[in-house]
Design a protein around this motif. Structure first.
Motif, PDB file in Angstrom:
ATOM      1  N   GLU A  77     -23.168 -95.134  -0.788  1.00 46.23           N
ATOM      2  CA  GLU A  77     -21.962 -95.735  -0.247  1.00 46.23           C
ATOM      3  C   GLU A  77     -22.006 -95.888   1.270  1.00 46.23           C
ATOM      4  O   GLU A  77     -21.054 -96.377   1.873  1.00 46.23           O
ATOM      5  CB  GLU A  77     -20.742 -94.886  -0.640  1.00 46.23           C
ATOM      6  N   GLU A  78     -23.082 -95.482   1.879  1.00 44.09           N
ATOM      7  CA  GLU A  78     -23.163 -95.533   3.341  1.00 44.09           C
ATOM      8  C   GLU A  78     -23.287 -96.978   3.840  1.00 44.09           C
ATOM      9  O   GLU A  78     -23.893 -97.830   3.198  1.00 44.09           O
ATOM     10  CB  GLU A  78     -24.368 -94.725   3.846  1.00 44.09           C
ATOM     11  N   ARG A  79     -22.742 -97.223   4.989  1.00 43.98           N
ATOM     12  CA  ARG A  79     -22.884 -98.530   5.634  1.00 43.98           C
ATOM     13  C   ARG A  79     -24.226 -98.642   6.350  1.00 43.98           C
ATOM     14  O   ARG A  79     -24.771 -99.733   6.508  1.00 43.98           O
ATOM     15  CB  ARG A  79     -21.734 -98.759   6.623  1.00 43.98           C
ATOM     16  N   THR A  80     -24.745 -97.513   6.803  1.00 43.56           N
ATOM     17  CA  THR A  80     -26.063 -97.487   7.444  1.00 43.56           C
ATOM     18  C   THR A  80     -27.068 -96.922   6.450  1.00 43.56           C
ATOM     19  O   THR A  80     -26.924 -95.780   5.989  1.00 43.56           O
ATOM     20  CB  THR A  80     -26.045 -96.630   8.714  1.00 43.56           C
ATOM     21  N   ARG A  81     -28.074 -97.732   6.108  1.00 46.10           N
ATOM     22  CA  ARG A  81     -29.040 -97.343   5.088  1.00 46.10           C
ATOM     23  C   ARG A  81     -30.449 -97.331   5.673  1.00 46.10           C
ATOM     24  O   ARG A  81     -30.794 -98.159   6.527  1.00 46.10           O
ATOM     25  CB  ARG A  81     -29.019 -98.300   3.894  1.00 46.10           C
ATOM     26  N   SER A  82     -31.276 -96.397   5.175  1.00 49.61           N
ATOM     27  CA  SER A  82     -32.684 -96.292   5.590  1.00 49.61           C
ATOM     28  C   SER A  82     -33.545 -96.126   4.353  1.00 49.61           C
ATOM     29  O   SER A  82     -33.119 -95.528   3.354  1.00 49.61           O
ATOM     30  CB  SER A  82     -32.892 -95.113   6.533  1.00 49.61           C
ATOM     31  N   PHE A  83     -34.747 -96.664   4.434  1.00 47.76           N
ATOM     32  CA  PHE A  83     -35.728 -96.475   3.357  1.00 47.76           C
ATOM     33  C   PHE A  83     -37.054 -96.083   3.993  1.00 47.76           C
ATOM     34  O   PHE A  83     -37.595 -96.817   4.826  1.00 47.76           O
ATOM     35  CB  PHE A  83     -35.897 -97.745   2.521  1.00 47.76           C
ATOM     36  N   ARG A  84     -37.586 -94.935   3.593  1.00 44.39           N
ATOM     37  CA  ARG A  84     -38.779 -94.370   4.221  1.00 44.39           C
ATOM     38  C   ARG A  84     -39.994 -94.517   3.301  1.00 44.39           C
ATOM     39  O   ARG A  84     -39.931 -94.176   2.118  1.00 44.39           O
ATOM     40  CB  ARG A  84     -38.545 -92.886   4.542  1.00 44.39           C
TER      41      ARG A  84
END
Length: 278
Positions: A77-84
């Motif tokens: 649900e986050e507005r800031t997303r990261s994919f590592r």
């Protein structure tokens, strides 16, 4: 001004303003720039970022996709997303997308290209066929963007490019896969080393396949070898029998000792008869 003309002008102005208003209401997403995976040096983690900076309707959730498919366990649900990507490899390259969903509006997304030079993951090391048959060789790769494929034959220290113009060579390319078919193999011209080459904007790579073409008689070689051994064995036996001396042949019905005793007795009987005559 006529009232109908005024109404028409208002309608036209409203239609012209609709795209502008729609663009103003679209969500805004800040995303990472394209990334080139450093595959030749030390392996370092790569992280992709997306941030939903503006939205005029409530945000529901978001997730990541790669090459048109949702990546499992990435919804949130986050507005800031990261994919590592912890240990990036060539097969980690592709078209990534962060997707935001809304309750009362269409999904919004941003695309991040993760690029890498091609890496060939599968090919035939050798192909063995009989003359007159057809041969098939292939190569498949990972890497993004999809490569441009070429085939060529190694001719000593030089290369001979291969295309579909000869009527016997047929090349088929599909994204990260290429295939070459050679019809009606010629034992004098077709054997050799064939190379597939994959090239994109990041780099290129190549692998080779050895093509061997056997004679029509190849399936008969095991039988001919056994037949030759039999013929040699028969010749040896015949020669041995011909060279064998007649004195070496002994009558199995009469022992050697018995033959000598009878000869001696006959000689004694002859002497006795000669004395009696005198």
């Amino acid at each position: 001004m006529h009232p109908n003309a005024v109404m028409l002008a208002v309608v036209l102005l409203g239609n012209l303003m609709l795209p502008f208003a729609s663009a103003q209401n679209e969500p805004k997403i800040n995303a990472s720039d394209q990334i080139v995976l450093p595959l030749d040096g030390p392996v370092k983690p790569v992280t992709l970022h997306c941030n939903l900076t503006a939205a005029h309707t409530p945000h529901k959730d978001s997730f990541w996709m790669k090459n048109g498919r949702e990546i499992p366990n990435t919804r949130g649900e986050e507005r800031t997303r990261s994919f590592r990507i912890s240990k990036p490899r060539a097969d980690d390259s592709g078209e990534y997308m962060c997707v935001y969903t809304f309750d009362k509006a269409p999904n919004a997304n941003a695309t991040i290209e993760v690029k890498a030079k091609p890496y060939i993951t599968g090919h035939k090391r050798s192909e063995n066929k009989n003359e007159g048959e057809n041969a098939m060789m292939y190569c498949k790769s990972v890497g993004y963007p999809h490569p441009t494929w070429t085939w060529r034959k190694v001719d000593g220290t030089s290369y001979k490019d291969i295309d579909n113009s000869t009527g016997r060579f047929f090349i088929t390319n599909r994204d990260n896969y290429t295939e070459i078919n050679i019809l009606n193999l010629d034992i004098t011209t077709d054997p050799g080393i064939y190379e597939c080459n994959a090239t994109n904007v990041i780099g290129n790579t190549a692998e080779t396949t050895i093509l061997r073409v056997r004679s029509h008689l190849a399936p008969l070689w095991p039988f001919l070898g056994v037949l030759a051994e039999i013929i040699i064995l028969v010749v040896i036996i015949v020669v041995y029998e011909k060279r064998k001396r007649p004195d070496d042949i002994i009558d199995d019905d009469e022992p050697v000792g018995a033959a000598k005793t009878n000869s001696t007795n006959n000689h004694k009987d002859k002497n006795i008869r000669q004395r009696n005559t005198k």
